[in-house]
Design an enzyme around this catalytic site. Sequence first.
Site, PDB file in Angstrom:
ATOM      1  NE  ARG A 258      47.234  34.049  43.275  1.00 54.35           N
ATOM      2  CZ  ARG A 258      47.279  35.384  43.315  1.00 54.35           C
ATOM      3  NH1 ARG A 258      48.343  35.995  43.817  1.00 54.35           N
ATOM      4  NH2 ARG A 258      46.268  36.096  42.889  1.00 54.35           N
TER       5      ARG A 258
ATOM      6  CB  SER B 171      43.128  33.505  38.786  1.00 52.84           C
ATOM      7  OG  SER B 171      42.837  34.853  38.959  1.00 52.84           O
TER       8      SER B 171
ATOM      9  CD  GLU C 154      46.038  30.667  41.635  1.00 53.11           C
ATOM     10  OE1 GLU C 154      46.083  30.233  42.802  1.00 53.11           O
ATOM     11  OE2 GLU C 154      45.177  31.465  41.229  1.00 53.11           O
TER      12      GLU C 154
HETATM   13  N1  EPU Z   1      42.257  41.461  31.230  1.00 54.46           N
HETATM   14  C1  EPU Z   1      41.674  41.374  29.985  1.00 54.46           C
HETATM   15  N2  EPU Z   1      40.618  40.521  29.821  1.00 54.46           N
HETATM   16  C2  EPU Z   1      40.125  39.778  30.832  1.00 54.46           C
HETATM   17  C3  EPU Z   1      40.738  39.864  32.100  1.00 54.46           C
HETATM   18  C4  EPU Z   1      41.804  40.703  32.278  1.00 54.46           C
HETATM   19  O1  EPU Z   1      42.064  42.052  29.035  1.00 54.46           O
HETATM   20  O2  EPU Z   1      39.168  39.036  30.600  1.00 54.46           O
HETATM   21  C5  EPU Z   1      43.389  42.396  31.391  1.00 54.46           C
HETATM   22  C6  EPU Z   1      42.939  43.810  31.675  1.00 54.46           C
HETATM   23  O3  EPU Z   1      43.719  44.660  30.905  1.00 54.46           O
HETATM   24  C7  EPU Z   1      43.271  44.063  33.119  1.00 54.46           C
HETATM   25  C8  EPU Z   1      44.412  43.097  33.370  1.00 54.46           C
HETATM   26  O4  EPU Z   1      44.177  41.994  32.481  1.00 54.46           O
HETATM   27  O5  EPU Z   1      43.670  45.359  33.335  1.00 54.46           O
HETATM   28  C9  EPU Z   1      44.460  42.597  34.780  1.00 54.46           C
HETATM   29  O6  EPU Z   1      43.181  42.084  35.139  1.00 54.46           O
HETATM   30  P1  EPU Z   1      42.696  42.011  36.654  1.00 54.46           P
HETATM   31  O7  EPU Z   1      42.928  43.299  37.339  1.00 54.46           O
HETATM   32  O8  EPU Z   1      41.299  41.473  36.668  1.00 54.46           O
HETATM   33  O9  EPU Z   1      43.689  40.990  37.325  1.00 54.46           O
HETATM   34  P2  EPU Z   1      44.303  39.614  36.839  1.00 54.46           P
HETATM   35  O10 EPU Z   1      45.740  39.810  36.548  1.00 54.46           O
HETATM   36  O11 EPU Z   1      43.466  39.019  35.772  1.00 54.46           O
HETATM   37  C10 EPU Z   1      45.129  38.950  39.217  1.00 54.46           C
HETATM   38  C11 EPU Z   1      44.983  37.803  40.189  1.00 54.46           C
HETATM   39  C12 EPU Z   1      43.624  37.846  40.865  1.00 54.46           C
HETATM   40  C13 EPU Z   1      43.497  39.173  41.590  1.00 54.46           C
HETATM   41  C14 EPU Z   1      43.677  40.307  40.578  1.00 54.46           C
HETATM   42  C15 EPU Z   1      43.700  41.665  41.241  1.00 54.46           C
HETATM   43  C16 EPU Z   1      46.372  36.015  39.353  1.00 54.46           C
HETATM   44  C17 EPU Z   1      46.418  34.648  38.730  1.00 54.46           C
HETATM   45  N3  EPU Z   1      45.162  36.539  39.521  1.00 54.46           N
HETATM   46  O12 EPU Z   1      44.168  38.740  38.178  1.00 54.46           O
HETATM   47  O13 EPU Z   1      43.612  36.804  41.840  1.00 54.46           O
HETATM   48  O14 EPU Z   1      42.233  39.289  42.226  1.00 54.46           O
HETATM   49  O15 EPU Z   1      44.927  40.157  39.899  1.00 54.46           O
HETATM   50  O16 EPU Z   1      44.899  41.818  41.933  1.00 54.46           O
HETATM   51  O17 EPU Z   1      47.414  36.555  39.695  1.00 54.46           O
HETATM   52  C18 EPU Z   1      43.017  34.527  42.158  1.00 54.46           C
HETATM   53  O18 EPU Z   1      44.211  34.291  42.328  1.00 54.46           O
HETATM   54  O19 EPU Z   1      42.151  33.609  42.232  1.00 54.46           O
HETATM   55  C19 EPU Z   1      42.594  35.874  41.838  1.00 54.46           C
HETATM   56  C20 EPU Z   1      41.316  36.176  41.559  1.00 54.46           C
END
Ligand code: EPU
Length: 340
Positions: free
Chosen positions: A166, A240, A336
Site C-alpha cells: 500500500r 480497509s 491506510e
Molecule cells: N479477520 C478477523 N476478523 C475480522 C477481519 C479479519 O479475524 O473482522 C482475520 C481472519 O482470520 C481472516 C484474516 O483476518 O482470515 C484476513 O482477513 P481478510 O481476508 O478479510 O483480509 P484483510 O487482511 O483483513 C486485506 C486487505 C484488503 C483485501 C483483503 C483480501 C489490507 C489493509 N487490506 O484485508 O484490502 O481486500 O486483504 O486480499 O491489506 C483495502 O485495502 O481497502 C482492502 C479491502
Amino acid sequence: MNIQQNISLKPFNTFGIDVSAAQFASFSDNIELEALLHYHSSEKKADKLLLLGGGSNILFTKNVSGLVLKNEIPGIEKIKEDDEYVYMKAGAGENWHHFVMHCLENNYAGVENLALIPGNVGASPMQNIGAYGVEIKDIFHELEAMHINDKTTVTFSKNDCAFGYRESVFKNKYKGQFIITSVTYRLRKQPVFNTSYGAIQQELENTGTKELSIQAIARAVMNIRSSKLPDPKQIGNAGSFFKNPEVKKNQFDELRLRFPGIVGYDVGNGHVKLAAGWLIEQCGWKGYRRGDAGCHAKQALVLVNYGKATGSEIFELSSKIIESVSSTFGVTLEREVNIE
Ligand code: EPU
C-alpha cells in the site's frame, strides 16, 4: 475552465462525509489540467490543492479551504502487444472495476483478483492496491503524471514507483508533487491463475467451479468482497481503514504464546504480517457503533459511516481502536486511508 465555489464533497467521497470545498473543478484531459494548475499557481486564489479520484481512500475531517480537482480523464486503449502480453493504457479517471471488466471481456489476464475494488485507475499505483494475493505492481508497466509546479508530463517505470505494501513514491518522496494522468498495465494473453488466497479456493469449491478461468476467479472475488465488505452506495466506508501491521518473527512468536489464535503470514526478512482485523475484533470493536460511526460487523478492518457521522467522529473512533490494539497487543496500527 469551470471553477465552482463552495461545493459539497459528499458525493465525491465513499465515506459520504459532508464537508465543502472552497473551490472545485474537474478535468478530462491534460490540457484542462494544465490550465487549472496555472490558475492555481498564478492567481493564488486558493492555497491548498487537493486531487480527488474516486474518493474511496480518503476521510475528510474538515472543510477544504483550497481548490479540489477531480480527475475525470477517460479512455482505455491497447497500445501494443507481443506474443505474451498486451499493454493496456487507461485514463486515470476511469473507474477501476470498469477497467477490470474490460480486461475480462477481452480475456486479458492479471487483474481478475482485483475485481470490485472501489476507486479509479489513477489511485491504483498511488497506494499499490491489492487483494487476494495480487498487487498492482504485479501487472504495472508505466504511468504518466503531470508535475504540479513545472506542468511537465513525466513517465514513471515500475522501478521509479518504488512500490511497497500500500505504498509508492507518490505517497512518500513525491507526495503532493504529481498528478497521475494515465496508467499502462501489462496483461497476459495466457492466464497464470493465482488462487493462493484461501478464501478464493473455498469460494470456487462452494460455487462448484469445475474449470478455472479468469472470469471464475473474478466471480469468486466479487462474491467474497460483497459478502464481507459494505457497499459504499449503502454504507459509507473506504475499505480497509488500517494497514495490516508487520512485526518481527520473535515478537510474533511471543504474541502467539499469549494469543494462540493470532492470525499472521510470513512475509520473509524475518517479519510476519498480522491480520489487523483479527486484532481489532479481539479488542471487542467488531460491530461497535456510536452515533453513525462504526466498525463493520463483518470485517473489523473497515470503519463505516451509517449516515450522518462526521469525519472527526470516525477519526476519533480510529484513534480509540489504535489505542486499544496497542495496549492489548503492543502493536501500533497505521491508518491506510488518507486523512484530510
Ligand atoms: N479477520 C478477523 N476478523 C475480522 C477481519 C479479519 O479475524 O473482522 C482475520 C481472519 O482470520 C481472516 C484474516 O483476518 O482470515 C484476513 O482477513 P481478510 O481476508 O478479510 O483480509 P484483510 O487482511 O483483513 C486485506 C486487505 C484488503 C483485501 C483483503 C483480501 C489490507 C489493509 N487490506 O484485508 O484490502 O481486500 O486483504 O486480499 O491489506 C483495502 O485495502 O481497502 C482492502 C479491502
